[in-house]
Design an enzyme around this catalytic site. Structure first.
Site, PDB file in Angstrom:
ATOM      1  CB  CYS A 170      36.443   2.537  38.293  1.00 50.56           C
ATOM      2  SG  CYS A 170      37.515   3.900  37.806  1.00 50.56           S
ATOM      3  CG  ASP A 227      44.665  -0.271  39.988  1.00 50.42           C
ATOM      4  OD1 ASP A 227      45.179   0.747  39.478  1.00 50.42           O
ATOM      5  OD2 ASP A 227      43.458  -0.365  40.261  1.00 50.42           O
ATOM      6  CG  HIS A 259      41.789   0.695  37.529  1.00 51.22           C
ATOM      7  ND1 HIS A 259      41.549   0.808  38.876  1.00 51.22           N
ATOM      8  CD2 HIS A 259      40.821   1.433  36.915  1.00 51.22           C
ATOM      9  CE1 HIS A 259      40.495   1.577  39.085  1.00 51.22           C
ATOM     10  NE2 HIS A 259      40.040   1.965  37.905  1.00 51.22           N
TER      11      HIS A 259
END
Length: 291
Positions: A170, A227, A259
């Site tokens: 991330c 995502d 995600h």
């Protein structure tokens, strides 16, 4: 000024780092509050049998920052992997990733890169984490702290930093791309769903797509096709930027994954994609001399 220093100045777009007091002097225990309750049925917990694992302190110009270190209990020096945190800091999931890497024979090190801006583990929602802490973390500070982490690892005598890799998730996925453009000692990187394009600021002047031509190591990008924060079109832009620059980059897009598909403690976890990505990470590091 060395070429290494010049890389940092270029990446930081001449941003001057002010001296900051380290406010997070120890790592969080357990999982960050913002991710509670954790998905206990899928959470992976890696034991420390056969490992040396725990908190260490890394010296920086602003004082010591905490980090999590895991490595095999015997042997060495070991190939070295920097593990870069999600937006939730170095909480239990990132520590566990370090232990997983140590079980594979690596010296894994995850520095707390928000140590000057605040302890995100006590904040209860993602918006608060971003606005109060993450948005205030300069890329130049992060590059400097990762450099300090490499120096710390080398100084232990247990880490072979000539075999240096980096992986991040991330927020840390974006940093993985940037550090692969910053440090010529990096042999390979694996970026998990890290943002590739976006707005720039004085603290975050460059995005991965902007530094594609400066990549000094092969990078594998692992992304989710579902995502909503990282459209596939931005992955295509990064592919083209790497291709145009003649850089070795590979991308795997898991069509059904969103995600944070590697985050086994969250509902976003997708076991098949996470397991495939973990295998590809190992293969990538072996292929590019981090083994």
């Amino acid at each position: 000024m060395t070429a290494f220093d010049a890389d940092l100045r270029s990446l930081a777009a001449q941003t001057t780092l002010s001296r900051r007091t380290v406010v997070a002097t120890s790592l969080a225990t357990g999982f960050a509050l913002a991710v509670q309750p954790v998905a206990a049925q899928t959470t992976i917990t890696t034991d420390t049998n056969g490992l040396v694992a725990g908190e260490v302190k890394i010296s920086t110009p602003d004082g010591e920052i905490p980090a999590y270190r895991a490595m095999p209990a015997e042997g060495g020096p070991f190939p070295t992997i920097l593990v870069v945190q999600e937006i939730f800091g170095v909480h239990e999931h990132i520590k566990d990733v370090c232990r997983r890497l140590a079980k594979l024979g690596y010296f894994a090190l995850a520095p707390e890169l928000y140590a000057r801006q605040g302890d995100v583990s006590t904040l209860t929602n993602i918006q608060q984490i971003v606005s109060e802490v993450v948005s205030k973390v300069p890329d130049a500070q992060v590059m400097s702290d990762l450099d300090a982490a490499v120096a710390f690892a080398k100084g232990t005598g247990k880490a072979d930093t000539a075999r240096l890799g980096i992986t991040g998730f991330c927020w840390g996925g974006r940093i993985t791309w940037l550090y692969a453009a910053h440090n010529p000692a990096v042999k390979a990187g694996v970026a998990w769903y890290g943002r590739l394009v976006g707005d720039s600021s004085a603290l975050m002047p460059m995005n991965p797509v902007d530094v594609a031509a400066d990549l000094k190591a092969p990078v594998l990008g692992l992304y989710g096709g579902a995502d909503q924060g990282i459209p596939v079109a931005t992955i295509d832009r990064m592919k083209e930027a790497c291709r145009a620059a003649g850089k070795t980059c590979d991308f795997v897009v898991y069509p059904e994954a969103g995600h944070a598909f590697h985050a086994d403690y969250r509902p976003s976890y997708r076991a098949e994609s996470a397991q495939d990505g973990w295998k590809r990470l190992q293969d990538w590091f072996r292929q590019h001399g981090v083994a």
